[in-house]
Design a protein around this motif. Sequence first.
Motif, mmCIF file in Angstrom:
data_model
loop_
_atom_site.group_PDB
_atom_site.id
_atom_site.type_symbol
_atom_site.label_atom_id
_atom_site.label_comp_id
_atom_site.label_asym_id
_atom_site.label_seq_id
_atom_site.Cartn_x
_atom_site.Cartn_y
_atom_site.Cartn_z
ATOM 1 N N ALA A 10 44.320 43.391 46.174
ATOM 2 C CA ALA A 10 43.242 42.645 45.509
ATOM 3 C C ALA A 10 42.247 43.611 44.876
ATOM 4 O O ALA A 10 41.799 43.407 43.746
ATOM 5 C CB ALA A 10 42.532 41.725 46.498
ATOM 6 N N ASN A 11 41.920 44.680 45.590
ATOM 7 C CA ASN A 11 41.004 45.686 45.035
ATOM 8 C C ASN A 11 41.582 46.309 43.776
ATOM 9 O O ASN A 11 40.879 46.499 42.785
ATOM 10 C CB ASN A 11 40.722 46.786 46.053
ATOM 11 C CG ASN A 11 39.801 46.330 47.138
ATOM 12 O OD1 ASN A 11 39.074 45.364 46.985
ATOM 13 N ND2 ASN A 11 39.834 47.009 48.252
ATOM 14 N N HIS A 12 42.851 46.641 43.813
ATOM 15 C CA HIS A 12 43.493 47.238 42.644
ATOM 16 C C HIS A 12 43.494 46.249 41.480
ATOM 17 O O HIS A 12 43.335 46.636 40.333
ATOM 18 C CB HIS A 12 44.913 47.673 42.986
ATOM 19 C CG HIS A 12 45.610 48.349 41.863
ATOM 20 N ND1 HIS A 12 45.267 49.616 41.437
ATOM 21 C CD2 HIS A 12 46.609 47.935 41.052
ATOM 22 C CE1 HIS A 12 46.042 49.951 40.418
ATOM 23 N NE2 HIS A 12 46.864 48.948 40.151
ATOM 24 N N PHE A 13 43.661 44.976 41.794
ATOM 25 C CA PHE A 13 43.706 43.946 40.761
ATOM 26 C C PHE A 13 42.349 43.747 40.098
ATOM 27 O O PHE A 13 42.251 43.688 38.883
ATOM 28 C CB PHE A 13 44.205 42.637 41.366
ATOM 29 C CG PHE A 13 44.315 41.515 40.385
ATOM 30 C CD1 PHE A 13 45.363 41.473 39.488
ATOM 31 C CD2 PHE A 13 43.378 40.501 40.346
ATOM 32 C CE1 PHE A 13 45.484 40.441 38.572
ATOM 33 C CE2 PHE A 13 43.480 39.472 39.441
ATOM 34 C CZ PHE A 13 44.535 39.438 38.554
ATOM 35 N N ILE A 14 41.281 43.649 40.892
ATOM 36 C CA ILE A 14 39.969 43.373 40.314
ATOM 37 C C ILE A 14 39.287 44.631 39.795
ATOM 38 O O ILE A 14 38.375 44.554 38.982
ATOM 39 C CB ILE A 14 39.030 42.625 41.288
ATOM 40 C CG1 ILE A 14 38.756 43.444 42.534
ATOM 41 C CG2 ILE A 14 39.589 41.270 41.631
ATOM 42 C CD1 ILE A 14 37.772 42.800 43.500
ATOM 43 N N CYS A 36 29.871 48.226 42.195
ATOM 44 C CA CYS A 36 30.419 47.142 41.367
ATOM 45 C C CYS A 36 31.655 46.549 42.006
ATOM 46 O O CYS A 36 31.848 45.328 42.009
ATOM 47 C CB CYS A 36 30.738 47.652 39.960
ATOM 48 S SG CYS A 36 29.280 48.020 38.980
ATOM 49 N N LEU A 37 32.517 47.395 42.558
ATOM 50 C CA LEU A 37 33.704 46.899 43.265
ATOM 51 C C LEU A 37 33.296 46.045 44.454
ATOM 52 O O LEU A 37 33.864 44.978 44.679
ATOM 53 C CB LEU A 37 34.590 48.055 43.703
ATOM 54 C CG LEU A 37 35.818 47.667 44.544
ATOM 55 C CD1 LEU A 37 36.734 46.724 43.774
ATOM 56 C CD2 LEU A 37 36.572 48.915 44.985
ATOM 57 N N HIS A 38 32.315 46.481 45.214
ATOM 58 C CA HIS A 38 31.840 45.697 46.362
ATOM 59 C C HIS A 38 31.294 44.348 45.919
ATOM 60 O O HIS A 38 31.527 43.326 46.584
ATOM 61 C CB HIS A 38 30.771 46.470 47.132
ATOM 62 C CG HIS A 38 31.314 47.618 47.911
ATOM 63 N ND1 HIS A 38 30.515 48.546 48.518
ATOM 64 C CD2 HIS A 38 32.576 48.016 48.172
ATOM 65 C CE1 HIS A 38 31.251 49.456 49.112
ATOM 66 N NE2 HIS A 38 32.514 49.152 48.911
#
Length: 97
Positions: A10-14, A36-38
Amino acid sequence: MNVVENWNSANHFIFFGRSGEITKNQPEEQEIAILCLHLLQNCLVYMNTLKIQHLLKEKSWRETMTPEDFRALSPLIYSHINPYGEFNVDLTQRLAL
């Protein structure tokens, strides 16, 4: 292990820009990217949790679910997300928040 792998995908996707890598050497730029990721992670989990709660309020859904289904529920889903900037919004309806 599956939860961690799902979260990483999911992290890689977003966080898809530049293959999900932080390419800046400046600590301030790296910190902004991680923050921003968080923020994206928190928004994803929050919205998914609200949608799941809204769905489970319907008696027909609750009655069809087994205990295994409830154990498998997770807000770490992202197949319904479009990260490329196109958003189809129906302005005649409100989100069930």
